[in-house]
Design a protein around this motif. Sequence first.
Motif, PDB file in Angstrom:
ATOM      1  N   ARG A 642      35.563  27.978  36.506  1.00  0.00           N
ATOM      2  CA  ARG A 642      36.899  27.411  36.691  1.00  0.00           C
ATOM      3  C   ARG A 642      37.263  26.592  35.445  1.00  0.00           C
ATOM      4  N   TYR A 643      38.320  27.003  34.774  1.00  0.00           N
ATOM      5  CA  TYR A 643      38.712  26.331  33.533  1.00  0.00           C
ATOM      6  C   TYR A 643      40.210  26.499  33.323  1.00  0.00           C
ATOM      7  N   GLU A 644      40.717  25.780  32.333  1.00  0.00           N
ATOM      8  CA  GLU A 644      42.119  25.848  31.954  1.00  0.00           C
ATOM      9  C   GLU A 644      42.210  26.077  30.449  1.00  0.00           C
ATOM     10  N   LEU A 645      42.985  27.063  30.047  1.00  0.00           N
ATOM     11  CA  LEU A 645      43.276  27.217  28.625  1.00  0.00           C
ATOM     12  C   LEU A 645      44.397  26.275  28.206  1.00  0.00           C
ATOM     13  N   VAL A 646      45.336  26.016  29.121  1.00  0.00           N
ATOM     14  CA  VAL A 646      46.407  25.053  28.926  1.00  0.00           C
ATOM     15  C   VAL A 646      46.295  24.020  30.039  1.00  0.00           C
ATOM     16  N   ARG A 647      46.338  22.729  29.687  1.00  0.00           N
ATOM     17  CA  ARG A 647      46.132  21.659  30.668  1.00  0.00           C
ATOM     18  C   ARG A 647      47.075  21.818  31.863  1.00  0.00           C
ATOM     19  N   ASN A 648      46.460  21.763  33.047  1.00  0.00           N
ATOM     20  CA  ASN A 648      47.171  21.834  34.323  1.00  0.00           C
ATOM     21  C   ASN A 648      47.767  23.211  34.625  1.00  0.00           C
ATOM     22  N   TYR A 649      47.294  24.239  33.914  1.00  0.00           N
ATOM     23  CA  TYR A 649      47.629  25.625  34.242  1.00  0.00           C
ATOM     24  C   TYR A 649      46.298  26.373  34.440  1.00  0.00           C
ATOM     25  N   PRO A 650      45.693  26.267  35.620  1.00  0.00           N
ATOM     26  CA  PRO A 650      44.347  26.823  35.833  1.00  0.00           C
ATOM     27  C   PRO A 650      44.325  28.339  35.730  1.00  0.00           C
ATOM     28  N   MET A 651      43.218  28.852  35.193  1.00  0.00           N
ATOM     29  CA  MET A 651      43.004  30.288  35.112  1.00  0.00           C
ATOM     30  C   MET A 651      42.389  30.787  36.416  1.00  0.00           C
ATOM     31  N   PRO A 652      42.551  32.077  36.731  1.00  0.00           N
ATOM     32  CA  PRO A 652      41.937  32.609  37.954  1.00  0.00           C
ATOM     33  C   PRO A 652      40.410  32.557  37.878  1.00  0.00           C
ATOM     34  N   GLY A 653      39.775  32.483  39.021  1.00  0.00           N
ATOM     35  CA  GLY A 653      38.322  32.542  39.082  1.00  0.00           C
ATOM     36  C   GLY A 653      37.842  33.985  39.114  1.00  0.00           C
ATOM     37  N   ARG A 654      36.831  34.240  39.922  1.00  0.00           N
ATOM     38  CA  ARG A 654      36.264  35.590  39.989  1.00  0.00           C
ATOM     39  C   ARG A 654      37.297  36.585  40.526  1.00  0.00           C
ATOM     40  N   GLN A 655      37.346  37.757  39.875  1.00  0.00           N
ATOM     41  CA  GLN A 655      38.279  38.808  40.282  1.00  0.00           C
ATOM     42  C   GLN A 655      37.563  40.155  40.284  1.00  0.00           C
ATOM     43  N   LEU A 656      37.999  41.017  41.181  1.00  0.00           N
ATOM     44  CA  LEU A 656      37.525  42.394  41.226  1.00  0.00           C
ATOM     45  C   LEU A 656      38.699  43.328  40.950  1.00  0.00           C
ATOM     46  N   ARG A 657      38.411  44.441  40.287  1.00  0.00           N
ATOM     47  CA  ARG A 657      39.459  45.402  39.987  1.00  0.00           C
ATOM     48  C   ARG A 657      38.871  46.812  40.037  1.00  0.00           C
ATOM     49  N   PHE A 658      39.599  47.735  40.668  1.00  0.00           N
ATOM     50  CA  PHE A 658      39.161  49.120  40.798  1.00  0.00           C
ATOM     51  C   PHE A 658      40.240  50.026  40.211  1.00  0.00           C
ATOM     52  N   THR A 659      39.806  51.032  39.447  1.00  0.00           N
ATOM     53  CA  THR A 659      40.737  51.913  38.752  1.00  0.00           C
ATOM     54  C   THR A 659      40.329  53.359  38.946  1.00  0.00           C
ATOM     55  N   ALA A 660      41.318  54.184  39.223  1.00  0.00           N
ATOM     56  CA  ALA A 660      41.115  55.629  39.289  1.00  0.00           C
ATOM     57  C   ALA A 660      42.113  56.286  38.343  1.00  0.00           C
ATOM     58  N   THR A 661      41.605  57.117  37.441  1.00  0.00           N
ATOM     59  CA  THR A 661      42.446  57.792  36.452  1.00  0.00           C
ATOM     60  C   THR A 661      42.235  59.288  36.561  1.00  0.00           C
ATOM     61  N   LEU A 662      43.329  60.027  36.629  1.00  0.00           N
ATOM     62  CA  LEU A 662      43.281  61.476  36.751  1.00  0.00           C
ATOM     63  C   LEU A 662      44.018  62.090  35.568  1.00  0.00           C
ATOM     64  N   GLU A 663      43.375  63.044  34.889  1.00  0.00           N
ATOM     65  CA  GLU A 663      43.986  63.737  33.758  1.00  0.00           C
ATOM     66  C   GLU A 663      43.884  65.237  33.968  1.00  0.00           C
ATOM     67  N   LEU A 664      45.014  65.912  33.788  1.00  0.00           N
ATOM     68  CA  LEU A 664      45.082  67.361  33.944  1.00  0.00           C
ATOM     69  C   LEU A 664      45.338  68.016  32.594  1.00  0.00           C
TER      70      LEU A 664
END
Length: 664
Positions: A642-664
């Motif tokens: 948990r940290y802030e790059l700009v004072r009093n604008y906190p950055m998100p904590g742990r995040q998960l992301r899933f991606t599916a890409t299809l190419e023809l």
Amino acid sequence: MSFDVKYCLIAICTLRFHPEAQGQVLSDTMRTKDIPQVTITSDRTTNPNSVSASKKADSRLMQATGTLQVSDVLKYFSGATVKDYGGVGGLKTVSVRGLGASHTAVAYDGIIITDNQTGQIDLGKFSGSQAESVRMVSGPDNDMLQPAALAAQAAVISVNTGRPNLEDAKSKISAQLKYGSFNTLSAQAGSAFKAGQSNTVSLQGEWLKTKGNYPYTQSNGASSSQMRRENSDVQRLRIEGALFSDLSHNTTLTTRAYWFQSEQGLPANILYNENAARERLWNRNGFVQSTLTTDVSQRLSLRFNAKYGITYTRYLDPKVSNTQGRTDNRYTEQEGYLSGVALYRITDCLSASAGVDGRLSGLDGNGADQAQPTRYTVNSTAALKYASERFTATGRLNHVITKEKTKLRQAAESYNHLSPTAGLNWLAWPAAGLHLRASFSNTFRLPTFNDLYFEQIGRRDLRPERASVTSAGIVIENEASGISYSVYADAYNSNVKDRIMAVPGKNTAVWMMKNIGRITTHGLETGLEIRSQEGTVRPAMLVSYTYQRSMDKSDSNGTTWNHQLPYTPRHSASAVTWIETPYVNASCNLLYSGEYFCNGYNGPEYRMPSYCEVGCSLWRDFAVKSFELTLKAECINLTDSRYELVRNYPMPGRQLRFTATLEL
């Protein structure tokens, strides 16, 4: 007041881009047991022949770092400082070598993006999935066909999309779906196809929506409470279409149309979070551009650019203590642009180029006292380059003329400025791949329309900020047994004079703009890259480190004399390592920032603690009949730092992301 964070971007860009060899990971197939050895060719992060520090992220590096927005990958470039206001919709700007975001130009397919109103270019608006590569040059560039407006910049970040490579296929279709924490959903679809023997058409659309209500901890003296970010929702839509035409064997015409629109909340400073996160921002931005590139002969090459763009911005604060009870500001910025560059190869080693750009920019608003300024800008450049097998030298003169007029109030004075740049690169030890390089650049940035005309604070007599940068460094790049490696180190010194600052006027409620600042920065940026180019298992690693001492030299009797600039850590580092195999690909990345200060006065009450963020990802390519499927899972901020790059604008904590890409 969040009004001064309005970023009405005018993303207007046009260029014929010459695609370079990109690394291609061969798709895994489930129908064969034999795994043949493959050789991978890719762009390296550093360019050893450049006269200035140059870094480049290709598609492989952006895949490994999980780049959702262009600003994500820039965090792994040494010398770059990213200011992030948190979340997908938070403003994201980049400063290079302590010069400030206004001295760092951003180009989309080779043409500079301008925002004459605020000077703030939000890199969070550019999708990482559309970018073929992202390049950052800190100083003079080797490119002799560079438009004059870009050649005059102290540092340039280039986002390149490239021409679709259809090879023997008549068409390609792609689709991508992403889902992540805090209800973040992104859908993308694209198509590229041949229209006749000499034309290629590219179409792409992307939609993104996120609620952005991530949790954070708010300290209240000795106690703390768990809160959720408010008013962080974002909706964005981007549509692009491009036509690439080969008019002859030596002439190419590229035409691109672009549309971007967004609606989002502006998350508040958490000190005022209670009933404060209510402001909204709307952006509409479109442009049409065309670029013609031709080789008239073996010695003469020409490039011409033309574009028109329009940006509409609306900022709403529905609850303000004024006679209307609200603030509803609407701005429209329009811009027309023409440029031409000629390159003549005098001998095999010596070449010369000259170019001129013309730009007409105007800003209109809904306020009764709007100045409605119009700015005419003419950039011209002339350059010489000598390049032999072991030695490269460049010299360039950049000239700019500006003139302004307004419908209300007095217009700012005209500017006429000449600035030189020069660079050297010497291959001192060919067997080891050791290059020595040095460069010098002198640039300036014009005051923004807000600096000059914004209600009571603007001043029409502001002078441009003037910057100079001197740099020297070494690069070692070589390859052995299928392993390529490069290491670089550059020391630099930069100075910014006539810094434009807001200072109190007749009282603390009425401020004005003044030229009073002077900033000096001493820095060192270094990095190491190792990649395996052969075999079925291909590991790679990229490490970078930046030391930056940015000091306020405005007033020797002032309280901030020799204090570090706000939001500029002295020490920062990053690391990315990934491995590609026939079975699964994996990556791990790390970002570290030492402590820094959120105020020009470096008192202990303004100290921001150091932080470290770790992420990891797994992905795999599946070849199934006529299409290729890529599945990817990512964990951002694995340790939930948990940290802030700009004072009093906190950055998100742990995040998960899933991606599916299809190419023809």
